[in-house]
Design an enzyme around this catalytic site. Structure first.
Site, PDB file in Angstrom:
ATOM      1  N   ARG A   1     -12.493  14.968   8.273  1.00  0.00           N
ATOM      2  CA  ARG A   1     -13.167  15.441   6.843  1.00  0.00           C
ATOM      3  C   ARG A   1     -14.640  15.587   7.259  1.00  0.00           C
ATOM      4  O   ARG A   1     -15.142  14.876   8.160  1.00  0.00           O
ATOM      5  CB  ARG A   1     -13.039  14.499   5.942  1.00  0.00           C
ATOM      6  CG  ARG A   1     -11.778  14.187   5.153  1.00  0.00           C
ATOM      7  CD  ARG A   1     -11.868  13.129   4.239  1.00  0.00           C
ATOM      8  NE  ARG A   1     -10.499  12.467   4.273  1.00  0.00           N
ATOM      9  CZ  ARG A   1     -10.490  10.941   3.820  1.00  0.00           C
ATOM     10  NH1 ARG A   1     -11.700  10.426   3.444  1.00  0.00           N
ATOM     11  NH2 ARG A   1      -9.561  10.423   4.186  1.00  0.00           N
TER      12      ARG A   1
ATOM     13  N   GLU B   1     -15.588  -1.536  14.951  1.00  0.00           N
ATOM     14  CA  GLU B   1     -15.178  -2.777  15.475  1.00  0.00           C
ATOM     15  C   GLU B   1     -14.887  -2.569  16.912  1.00  0.00           C
ATOM     16  O   GLU B   1     -15.077  -3.599  17.643  1.00  0.00           O
ATOM     17  CB  GLU B   1     -13.495  -3.354  14.922  1.00  0.00           C
ATOM     18  CG  GLU B   1     -13.730  -4.146  13.441  1.00  0.00           C
ATOM     19  CD  GLU B   1     -12.452  -4.057  12.814  1.00  0.00           C
ATOM     20  OE1 GLU B   1     -11.365  -4.464  13.468  1.00  0.00           O
ATOM     21  OE2 GLU B   1     -12.320  -3.841  11.451  1.00  0.00           O
ATOM     22  N   ASN B   2     -14.583  -1.540  17.366  1.00  0.00           N
ATOM     23  CA  ASN B   2     -14.329  -1.236  18.838  1.00  0.00           C
ATOM     24  C   ASN B   2     -15.009  -0.329  19.489  1.00  0.00           C
ATOM     25  O   ASN B   2     -15.334  -0.301  20.944  1.00  0.00           O
ATOM     26  CB  ASN B   2     -12.851  -0.557  18.896  1.00  0.00           C
ATOM     27  CG  ASN B   2     -11.958  -1.676  18.443  1.00  0.00           C
ATOM     28  OD1 ASN B   2     -11.596  -2.604  18.923  1.00  0.00           O
ATOM     29  ND2 ASN B   2     -11.177  -1.289  17.347  1.00  0.00           N
TER      30      ASN B   2
ATOM     31  N   ARG C   1      -2.563  -2.047  -3.272  1.00  0.00           N
ATOM     32  CA  ARG C   1      -3.863  -1.360  -3.111  1.00  0.00           C
ATOM     33  C   ARG C   1      -3.822  -0.063  -3.738  1.00  0.00           C
ATOM     34  O   ARG C   1      -2.848   0.753  -3.678  1.00  0.00           O
ATOM     35  CB  ARG C   1      -3.976  -1.175  -1.473  1.00  0.00           C
ATOM     36  CG  ARG C   1      -5.129  -0.329  -1.280  1.00  0.00           C
ATOM     37  CD  ARG C   1      -5.180   0.285   0.024  1.00  0.00           C
ATOM     38  NE  ARG C   1      -6.375   1.158   0.350  1.00  0.00           N
ATOM     39  CZ  ARG C   1      -6.579   1.955   0.947  1.00  0.00           C
ATOM     40  NH1 ARG C   1      -5.431   2.681   1.587  1.00  0.00           N
ATOM     41  NH2 ARG C   1      -7.469   2.865   0.935  1.00  0.00           N
TER      42      ARG C   1
ATOM     43  N   ASN D   1       1.024  -1.091  -0.040  1.00  0.00           N
ATOM     44  CA  ASN D   1      -0.055  -0.049   0.186  1.00  0.00           C
ATOM     45  C   ASN D   1       0.998   1.158   0.110  1.00  0.00           C
ATOM     46  O   ASN D   1       1.466   1.487   1.103  1.00  0.00           O
ATOM     47  CB  ASN D   1      -0.811  -0.055   1.355  1.00  0.00           C
ATOM     48  CG  ASN D   1      -1.715   0.973   1.286  1.00  0.00           C
ATOM     49  OD1 ASN D   1      -1.520   2.060   0.446  1.00  0.00           O
ATOM     50  ND2 ASN D   1      -2.734   1.030   2.156  1.00  0.00           N
TER      51      ASN D   1
ATOM     52  N   HIS E   1     -13.164   2.537  -0.183  1.00  0.00           N
ATOM     53  CA  HIS E   1     -13.250   1.400   0.954  1.00  0.00           C
ATOM     54  C   HIS E   1     -13.615   0.123   0.173  1.00  0.00           C
ATOM     55  O   HIS E   1     -14.210  -0.580   0.915  1.00  0.00           O
ATOM     56  CB  HIS E   1     -13.954   1.785   2.070  1.00  0.00           C
ATOM     57  CG  HIS E   1     -13.241   2.912   2.806  1.00  0.00           C
ATOM     58  ND1 HIS E   1     -14.061   3.799   3.582  1.00  0.00           N
ATOM     59  CD2 HIS E   1     -12.002   3.064   3.280  1.00  0.00           C
ATOM     60  CE1 HIS E   1     -13.318   4.741   4.057  1.00  0.00           C
ATOM     61  NE2 HIS E   1     -11.910   4.228   4.271  1.00  0.00           N
TER      62      HIS E   1
ATOM     63  N   HIS F   1     -18.118   1.164   7.248  1.00  0.00           N
ATOM     64  CA  HIS F   1     -16.520   1.193   7.414  1.00  0.00           C
ATOM     65  C   HIS F   1     -16.241   2.349   8.105  1.00  0.00           C
ATOM     66  O   HIS F   1     -16.093   3.585   7.661  1.00  0.00           O
ATOM     67  CB  HIS F   1     -15.483   0.977   6.352  1.00  0.00           C
ATOM     68  CG  HIS F   1     -14.165   1.018   6.426  1.00  0.00           C
ATOM     69  ND1 HIS F   1     -13.378  -0.218   6.398  1.00  0.00           N
ATOM     70  CD2 HIS F   1     -13.498   2.018   6.749  1.00  0.00           C
ATOM     71  CE1 HIS F   1     -12.299   0.328   6.676  1.00  0.00           C
ATOM     72  NE2 HIS F   1     -12.221   1.523   6.874  1.00  0.00           N
TER      73      HIS F   1
HETATM   74  P1  ADP Z   1      -7.765   4.102   9.398  1.00  0.00           P
HETATM   75  O1  ADP Z   1      -8.875   4.625   8.377  1.00  0.00           O
HETATM   76  O2  ADP Z   1      -6.668   4.958   9.304  1.00  0.00           O
HETATM   77  O3  ADP Z   1      -7.286   2.758   8.955  1.00  0.00           O
HETATM   78  P2  ADP Z   1      -8.406   2.713  11.710  1.00  0.00           P
HETATM   79  O4  ADP Z   1      -9.833   1.871  10.999  1.00  0.00           O
HETATM   80  O5  ADP Z   1      -7.630   2.094  12.186  1.00  0.00           O
HETATM   81  O6  ADP Z   1      -8.057   4.001  10.844  1.00  0.00           O
HETATM   82  O7  ADP Z   1      -9.811   3.630  12.698  1.00  0.00           O
HETATM   83  C1  ADP Z   1      -9.019   4.418  13.651  1.00  0.00           C
HETATM   84  C2  ADP Z   1     -10.262   5.013  14.399  1.00  0.00           C
HETATM   85  O8  ADP Z   1     -10.712   3.950  15.222  1.00  0.00           O
HETATM   86  C3  ADP Z   1      -9.748   6.196  15.349  1.00  0.00           C
HETATM   87  O9  ADP Z   1     -10.655   7.098  15.841  1.00  0.00           O
HETATM   88  C4  ADP Z   1      -9.473   5.301  16.714  1.00  0.00           C
HETATM   89  O10 ADP Z   1      -9.885   6.308  17.992  1.00  0.00           O
HETATM   90  C5  ADP Z   1     -10.915   4.449  16.812  1.00  0.00           C
HETATM   91  N1  ADP Z   1     -10.799   3.376  17.693  1.00  0.00           N
HETATM   92  C6  ADP Z   1      -9.626   2.487  17.756  1.00  0.00           C
HETATM   93  N2  ADP Z   1      -9.578   1.426  18.915  1.00  0.00           N
HETATM   94  C7  ADP Z   1     -11.013   2.123  19.426  1.00  0.00           C
HETATM   95  C8  ADP Z   1     -11.628   1.605  20.741  1.00  0.00           C
HETATM   96  N3  ADP Z   1     -11.238   0.706  21.327  1.00  0.00           N
HETATM   97  N4  ADP Z   1     -12.726   2.537  21.086  1.00  0.00           N
HETATM   98  C9  ADP Z   1     -13.137   3.583  20.275  1.00  0.00           C
HETATM   99  N5  ADP Z   1     -12.605   3.669  19.047  1.00  0.00           N
HETATM  100  C10 ADP Z   1     -11.461   3.098  18.596  1.00  0.00           C
END
Ligand code: ADP
Length: 391
Positions: free
Chosen positions: A233, A326-327, A84, A7, A172, A200
């Site tokens: 953004r 996911e989180n 990518r 990437n 995405h 996403h």
């Molecule tokens: P990218 O688009 O750069 O690949 P990611 O998919 O890694 O980014 O997502 C980054 C975002 O995910 C950030 O806003 C980060 O705070 C959030 N994030 C990661 N872990 C957690 C968590 N445990 N709880 C809430 N938000 C989270």
């Protein structure tokens, strides 16, 4: 097959060596700050590195990556390279890298000025360092090419689509494709039998409506600026706001570009951070800006999901993915509350565990539509596409 997934960004090269039989990443890492003060961070089966590296250009960055892969004895086992590519323009599927593909990517630089030249350069440099390996380009826009005209056209004179290809492209795509296929698998359905929305949510965020495995609408547009509120953004905006700022404050194109791409979104709304973890913590401690940012982020997400749901005949499932999807329990909970008109009923305990002990499902047993959390894996899909095209 072992595939090296690359990437190449404007100042970084991320890489992973994926085994397509086991779906495992054998090695991964990144070279960042190319051109400034290069830095490589990588891990393999036997070692890790985290060190400065002299990388004035992508050439030295890819050489440093290759050196690491050599010390891990992985180079000879790699059989193909998958790239990518953020913007694929006319491409509707992944494609073997040829001179024509590289030239086409360069020709659409205006569509993604930071990414396309870096992708083209990455392909040329990879050819130099891995001259015998076939290369494949996997485009982030390709999955969205099945959108019907009514979804991809903007309400501006048609000639701008004909003459300048101004239309919704969507991004995405690799992630939306991966998690929608995973959702079908986890629900025991064929992809043709699942109508779903995928969300996403990362630093960049987008949602897609997927009908029987094919994208029929998405929130990102001509560029990744459209649609949802993101880290920095703005997402969708009344374009007249830009004219107003120009007239009122004298903001020129570059200033406006910076405003909507780098100073807006969660960062601009909260006045604190673009990071959802920081904002969730701050909101729980009463920070007003963080509360506003969370509120707007989740409401706009629900509103956009509601909009693109109209592209589907039925809604079977909503899938959350990306770092936030996911989180972040609070983002999913607040968004599903706003979407209750569609019938969503969240299961608090399942949501708390990020769906980990319930096959990804976070909605109540037997309720429809189903809400799910599925970890995205864009590298794996790039590796699988590469294997398929190389074979
Ligand atoms: P990218 O688009 O750069 O690949 P990611 O998919 O890694 O980014 O997502 C980054 C975002 O995910 C950030 O806003 C980060 O705070 C959030 N994030 C990661 N872990 C957690 C968590 N445990 N709880 C809430 N938000 C989270």
């Amino acid at each position: 097959m072992r595939v090296l997934v690359l990437n190449c960004g404007s100042s970084s090269v991320k890489f992973a060596v994926i085994d397509t039989a086991t779906h495992e990443a054998i090695s991964s890492g990144l070279v960042e700050n190319i051109g400034v003060n290069g830095h490589i961070k990588a891990k393999g089966p036997t070692s890790k590195i985290d060190t400065m590296v002299d990388a004035p250009t992508h050439v030295e960055a890819i050489a440093a990556m290759q050196d690491f892969l050599k010390t891990e004895n992985l180079v000879d086992s790699i059989e193909a390279i998958g790239h990518r590519v953020v913007h694929g323009g006319k491409y509707i599927t992944s494609a073997p890298v040829t001179r024509e593909v590289i030239d086409y990517i360069k020709s659409i630089t205006l569509f993604a000025p930071l990414h396309e030249p870096a992708h083209a350069m990455g392909m040329e440099v990879a050819k130099k360092y891995f001259p015998t390996l076939p290369q494949v380009a996997v485009f982030d826009t390709a999955f969205h090419q099945t959108m019907p005209r009514k979804a991809f056209l903007y309400g501006i004179p048609y000639k701008y689509y004909e003459d300048l290809q101004i239309r919704r492209y969507g991004f995405h795509g690799t992630s939306h494709r991966y998690v929608s296929a995973e959702a079908a698998r986890l629900l025991g359905k064929k992809p043709e039998d699942l109508n779903c929305i995928t969300a996403h949510l990362g630093n960049g965020s987008s949602a897609a409506a997927i009908r029987g495995g094919k994208c029929v609408d998405t929130t990102m547009g001509f560029t990744p600026l459209d649609g949802l509120v993101m880290g920095t953004r703005s997402g969708s905006l009344d374009p007249a706001i830009l004219f107003f700022l120009n007239k009122k404050l004298g903001f020129d194109i570059d200033r406006l570009d910076k405003l909507v791409n780098k100073e807006s979104g969660l960062l601009g709304l909260s006045g604190l951070s673009n990071d959802m973890r920081t904002l969730t913590q701050a909101a729980s401690e009463g920070h007003e800006g963080a509360k506003i940012a969370l509120e707007v982020f989740c409401y706009k997400l629900a509103r956009e999901i509601g909009g693109i749901t109209m592209a589907l005949p039925t809604l079977d499932a909503l899938i959350f993915t990306g770092g936030i999807g996911e989180n972040s329990r609070i983002v999913r909970e607040t968004t599903l509350e706003s979407l209750s008109i569609l019938g969503f009923k969240m299961d608090k305990a399942r949501n708390e565990k990020n769906g980990k002990e319930s096959g990804g499902i976070i909605s109540r047993e037997g309720s429809t539509p189903i809400a799910m959390v599925i970890a995205t894996n864009e590298e794996l899909l790039i590796a699988l596409d590469t294997e398929e095209l190389v074979k």
